[in-house]
Design a protein around this motif. Structure first.
Motif, PDB file in Angstrom:
ATOM      1  N   HIS A 120       0.863  -1.183   0.000  1.00  0.00           N
ATOM      2  CA  HIS A 120       0.000   0.000   0.000  1.00  0.00           C
ATOM      3  C   HIS A 120       0.905   1.240   0.000  1.00  0.00           C
ATOM      4  O   HIS A 120       2.102   1.148   0.299  1.00  0.00           O
ATOM      5  CB  HIS A 120      -0.884  -0.024   1.250  1.00  0.00           C
ATOM      6  N   HIS A 180      -0.244   3.259  -6.787  1.00  0.00           N
ATOM      7  CA  HIS A 180      -1.533   3.927  -6.622  1.00  0.00           C
ATOM      8  C   HIS A 180      -2.584   3.272  -7.490  1.00  0.00           C
ATOM      9  O   HIS A 180      -2.283   2.738  -8.563  1.00  0.00           O
ATOM     10  CB  HIS A 180      -1.406   5.415  -6.968  1.00  0.00           C
ATOM     11  N   VAL A 181      -3.835   3.338  -7.038  1.00  0.00           N
ATOM     12  CA  VAL A 181      -4.956   2.682  -7.717  1.00  0.00           C
ATOM     13  C   VAL A 181      -5.095   3.145  -9.177  1.00  0.00           C
ATOM     14  O   VAL A 181      -5.525   2.387 -10.034  1.00  0.00           O
ATOM     15  CB  VAL A 181      -6.268   2.912  -6.929  1.00  0.00           C
ATOM     16  N   SER A 187      -3.208   0.748 -11.851  1.00  0.00           N
ATOM     17  CA  SER A 187      -3.340  -0.693 -11.606  1.00  0.00           C
ATOM     18  C   SER A 187      -2.977  -1.541 -12.831  1.00  0.00           C
ATOM     19  O   SER A 187      -2.475  -2.649 -12.692  1.00  0.00           O
ATOM     20  CB  SER A 187      -4.751  -1.041 -11.129  1.00  0.00           C
ATOM     21  N   GLN A 246      -5.189  -1.465  -0.957  1.00  0.00           N
ATOM     22  CA  GLN A 246      -4.357  -1.710  -2.132  1.00  0.00           C
ATOM     23  C   GLN A 246      -3.429  -2.901  -1.940  1.00  0.00           C
ATOM     24  O   GLN A 246      -3.046  -3.534  -2.909  1.00  0.00           O
ATOM     25  CB  GLN A 246      -3.563  -0.462  -2.472  1.00  0.00           C
ATOM     26  N   SER A 257      -5.666  -5.622  -3.060  1.00  0.00           N
ATOM     27  CA  SER A 257      -5.911  -5.522  -4.498  1.00  0.00           C
ATOM     28  C   SER A 257      -4.714  -6.038  -5.290  1.00  0.00           C
ATOM     29  O   SER A 257      -4.854  -6.832  -6.228  1.00  0.00           O
ATOM     30  CB  SER A 257      -6.197  -4.062  -4.856  1.00  0.00           C
ATOM     31  N   ASN A 258      -3.508  -5.579  -4.913  1.00  0.00           N
ATOM     32  CA  ASN A 258      -2.302  -6.007  -5.628  1.00  0.00           C
ATOM     33  C   ASN A 258      -1.964  -7.466  -5.341  1.00  0.00           C
ATOM     34  O   ASN A 258      -1.400  -8.153  -6.196  1.00  0.00           O
ATOM     35  CB  ASN A 258      -1.116  -5.099  -5.276  1.00  0.00           C
ATOM     36  N   ASP A 314      -9.818   1.279  -2.542  1.00  0.00           N
ATOM     37  CA  ASP A 314      -9.354   0.740  -3.819  1.00  0.00           C
ATOM     38  C   ASP A 314     -10.574   0.563  -4.718  1.00  0.00           C
ATOM     39  O   ASP A 314     -11.644   0.187  -4.241  1.00  0.00           O
ATOM     40  CB  ASP A 314      -8.650  -0.608  -3.615  1.00  0.00           C
TER      41      ASP A 314
END
Length: 598
Positions: A14, A81-82, A85, A111, A114-115, A470
Motif C-alpha cells: 500500500h 496507486h490505484v 493498476s 491496495q 488488491s495487488n 481501492d
C-alpha cells in the motif's frame, strides 16, 4: 547467466508502507549504492518523494551471493496507486515472485489486498514480509497473524524487517534466492518479450524495458511490436543497473532494455509483446490493453501568452506518459487550451504539478468529469466527457455512467460513518467482510463521478485517517444524468458547466453559486449567479451592489427631493446592469473546483 540463478520479483504494498525504502536497502546490501547516497533512489521525481508514492515504475538488476553462488535479482518496481493498476498488472506479469510488504503499524490495507489478488492471478509465489518492526506503535504479532490468516501460511514463514535501519534485509535477500522460483523459458524457441515499461530519452528516443520469456535477442536484429505491427532494428540492448549496461544479447528469463530508434512512447505500449520481425513468435503474450482514460478535464494557461509554452510542454509530457490523452479546445471564458483524459484524479494532479514545476506553465484545470455513454434517439451511441458536447435532452434516449467496484477497509468503530458517506454517494452495498476483530472490508458498487471529487478526502475525515480505498472499473449503467449550466448575470460560462446526477444537481449547483458569490468582487450593480438545467433555474446566489450614498448631501428639505435622487440612482443602476459586464477573476475558476460536492 543460467536461468536457475535468476530471480525476477517485485514488491507489492500500500502507499507509504516502505516499498521504496526497502528497495534502497537492497541496492545498498548488493553494493550498487552507498549508505550516504540519496534516499529512495528508484523514486527519481521530487513529486514521488513528496507524496510518498511511486508514480513511474523502475527496474534494477542486483547481484547477491547466496550459498557461495551469485544470483541475479531483477527488482521490477511497481507504481503504488490505484490509478496505475494496469501498469502494476504488467509489472507483475514479468515476475515469478512477489514480496508482499505490510506496515506493522498500519496493517493490511485496500491496495495491499488488491495487488495481492493481481499477483495471485499471475500465479506468483508470494513472500510475506512485515516492515517497520522498529516503530514503537508497531503491532508486529497482530500483523503477522493477519497475514497468516490471509495467505494460509504459518506465522514463522512471515519475515520481519525494518527497511529504515536494515534489520532483517540480508535474510530477506537470502529468502528471495531460496524461496522464489527461477524463470522457466525455452532459450531455443522464437523470442517472446513483454514490454512492462518504457521511457523517453531526449537523445536516443524510446528506451523499452522488457522481460524475455523465450529465446534470445541480439544487437542488430530486426524486431516487431504486435500492437502497432511496426518494425525496428535493435541499436543497443543490455541490463538495467542504476545506469544502462550494454550487452551483446538478452536470453530467456532475463530483464533488460532495448533501444531501437522508436520515436514515441505510445508506439512501445506497456503490455505489448516484442519479437523478431522474421522467425518470431506467432502469438503475443496475453493481457495487453490500451490505456483507457477515466477522468477528463480541460487545461488552460492562466496567462494567455503562455499558450505556446503549454503546447510544447504537453507534447513533451506525452513523450514520457503514453496514458495521457489530449486534444485542442477553445473556451469563450478561458481562451485556448486542451481537453485531456487521465487515468484518475492522482494522474490529473501529477500532470498539473509537472506542467508547473518542469515547464513553468501555471494552468487552470476545469471541473473534472467522467465519460458518459449516451444513446441518441437515432440509434447512435456517443461517449461524452465534456459538458460543452452534451446533446440536446430531447435527442437523448438513454444515458449510462461508469460504475466502479469499490473496496474500503476501515476499523470497526468507523463502519457507521463510512456506510453513511457511501450511501450519500449513491453507493450500492454488496457485502461486509470482517478481516479480524478490529477491521472490516466494505464492498460497494459506486458511480465514478461520486468518487473523483473529494470522496477520498471525506473518507479519511470520517475515519480519522484509518480507512483505505481501492476501486476498479465495473460497467456502464443507465442513470438520470443532467448537464448543469452556470450563469453569471444571465450569461453562460462554459468552463463552469458540469454533468451530474439529477438528485445532486441542486446541491452541487447551489454549492458552486455560493462559492462564486464569495470570490467574485462586488460591482456597482446586482449580479445574479444561477445554476440551470436547460431553461429551468435550480439554484441562485446574489452579489449585492456597491452603492454610493446619494442622500449624504440632503440634510433637510422635502422628502420628494430624496425620492427623486433615489429614483435617478435606480435608473442608472438598471442601465448599468444592461450594458455592464461582470469581471470574473481567475480565482473564481479555481474556487469552483473546491466547491463542496455533497
Amino acid at each position: 547467466m543460467k536461468q536457475e540463478f535468476i530471480r525476477n520479483f517485485c514488491i507489492i504494498a500500500h502507499i507509504d508502507h516502505g516499498k521504496s525504502t526497502l528497495a534502497d536497502r537492497f541496492l545498498e546490501y548488493t553494493h550498487l549504492v552507498n549508505k550516504v547516497d540519496v534516499d529512495q533512489v528508484l523514486d527519481s521525481m521530487d513529486l514521488e518523494r513528496e507524496k510518498g508514492i511511486t508514480i513511474k515504475s523502475h527496474c534494477v538488476r542486483m547481484i547477491h551471493s547466496y550459498n557461495s553462488q551469485e544470483y541475479v535479482l531483477n527488482l521490477i518496481d511497481t507504481p503504488g496507486h490505484v490509478d496505475f493498476s494496469y501498469e502494476v498488472s504488467r509489472a507483475l506479469a514479468s515476475c515469478e515472485g512477489a514480496i508482499l510488504l505490510v506496515d506493522a503499524s498500519q496493517g493490511i490495507e485496500a491496495q495491499t489486498l488488491s495487488n495481492l489478488y493481481l499477483a495471485l492471478d499471475n500465479d506468483l509465489e508470494i513472500l510475506p514480509v512485515v516492515n517497520k518492526i522498529d516503530l514503537p506503535k508497531a503491532d508486529v504479532e497482530g500483523t503477522i497473524q493477519d497475514l497468516s490468516d490471509l495467505l494460509g501460511c504459518l506465522p514463522e514463514e512471515i519475515m520481519k524487517v525494518s527497511a529504515k535501519n536494515g534489520e532483517g534485509v540480508k535474510d530477506l535477500l537470502d529468502a528471495i534466492c531460496a524461496k522464489l522460483p527461477a524463470p522457466q523459458g525455452n532459450i531455443d524457441a522464437p523470442p517472446k518479450a513483454l514490454i512492462f515499461d518504457s521511457f523517453f530519452d531526449m537523445f536516443r528516443g524510446v528506451v523499452v524495458l522488457v522481460r524475455l520469456f523465450d529465446g534470445r535477442l541480439r544487437k542488430g536484429e530486426r524486431i516487431k511490436l504486435f500492437a502497432t505491427e511496426h518494425e525496428y532494428d535493435i541499436e543497443e540492448i543490455g541490463y538495467l543497473g542504476l545506469k544502462l549496461s550494454p550487452q551483446e544479447e538478452l536470453t530467456a528469463g532475463e530483464v533488460g532494455y532495448i533501444i531501437a530508434n522508436i520515436k514515441e512512447v505510445a508506439d512501445a505500449r506497456v503490455g505489448d509483446t516484442l519479437t523478431l520481425a522474421k522467425g518470431g513468435c506467432e502469438e503475443p503474450l496475453p493481457g495487453f490493453k490500451e490505456p483507457k482514460p477515466m477522468v477528463y478535464s480541460s487545461i488552460f494557461p492562466i496567462n494567455s501568452e503562455d499558450y505556446e509554452n503549454l503546447v510544447e510542454a504537453m507534447a513533451k509530457l506525452k513523450l514520457n506518459d503514453a496514458s495521457l490523452v489530449y486534444e485542442k479546445e477553445n473556451s469563450a471564458a478561458l481562451g485556448y487550451g486542451f481537453r485531456c483524459g487521465f487515468l484518475g484524479m492522482l494522474h490529473l494532479e501529477i500532470v498539473k504539478e509537472r506542467l508547473l514545476r518542469e515547464y513553468n506553465v501555471p494552468i487552470i484545470a476545469t471541473t473534472p468529469s467522467v465519460g458518459f455513454l449516451i444513446k441518441l434517439k437515432n440509434g447512435q451511441e456517443v461517449l461524452i466527457n465534456n459538458p460543452a458536447d452534451f446533446p440536446d435532452p430531447t435527442l437523448i434516449e438513454t444515458i449510462k455512467e461508469p460504475y466502479m467496484e469499490t473496496e474500503i477497509i476501515v476499523p470497526t468503530e468507523y463502519i457507521g460513518n463510512v456506510m453513511k458517506l457511501a450511501q450519500e454517494r449513491r453507493g450500492i452495498q454488496k457485502d461486509i467482510q470482517y478481516l479480524d476483530e478490529k477491521r472490516v472490508a466494505l464492498h460497494y458498487e459506486m458511480p465514478l463521478i461520486e468518487i473523483i471529487f473529494d470522496f477520498y478526502d471525506k473518507l479519511k475525515t470520517v475515519s480519522r485517517g484509518y480507512a483505505s480505498l481501492d476501486y476498479t472499473f465495473l460497467e456502464y449503467r443507465p442513470s438520470e444524468v443532467v448537464k448543469v449550466d452556470i450563469l453569471i448575470n444571465g450569461e453562460k460560462v462554459d468552463a463552469m458547466s458540469f454533468i451530474c446526477h439529477r438528485d445532486k444537481a441542486h446541491s452541487w449547483g447551489k454549492s458552486v453559486t455560493d462559492t462564486l458569490a464569495e470570490v467574485i468582487p462586488r460591482h456597482l450593480f446586482k449580479i445574479a449567479l444561477q445554476a440551470a438545467i436547460g431553461g429551468t433555474i435550480i439554484a441562485r446566489s446574489t452579489i449585492n451592489p456597491l452603492r454610493k450614498d446619494v442622500l449624504a448631501k440632503c440634510y433637510g428639505g422635502d422628502v420628494t427631493r430624496k425620492r427623486k435622487l433615489l429614483e435617478k440612482q435606480k435608473e442608472g443602476k438598471k442601465k448599468m446592469k444592461e450594458i455592464g459586464s461582470v469581471s470574473v477573476p481567475q480565482e473564481a475558476f479555481l474556487a469552483v473546483l473546491k466547491a463542496d460536492r455533497d
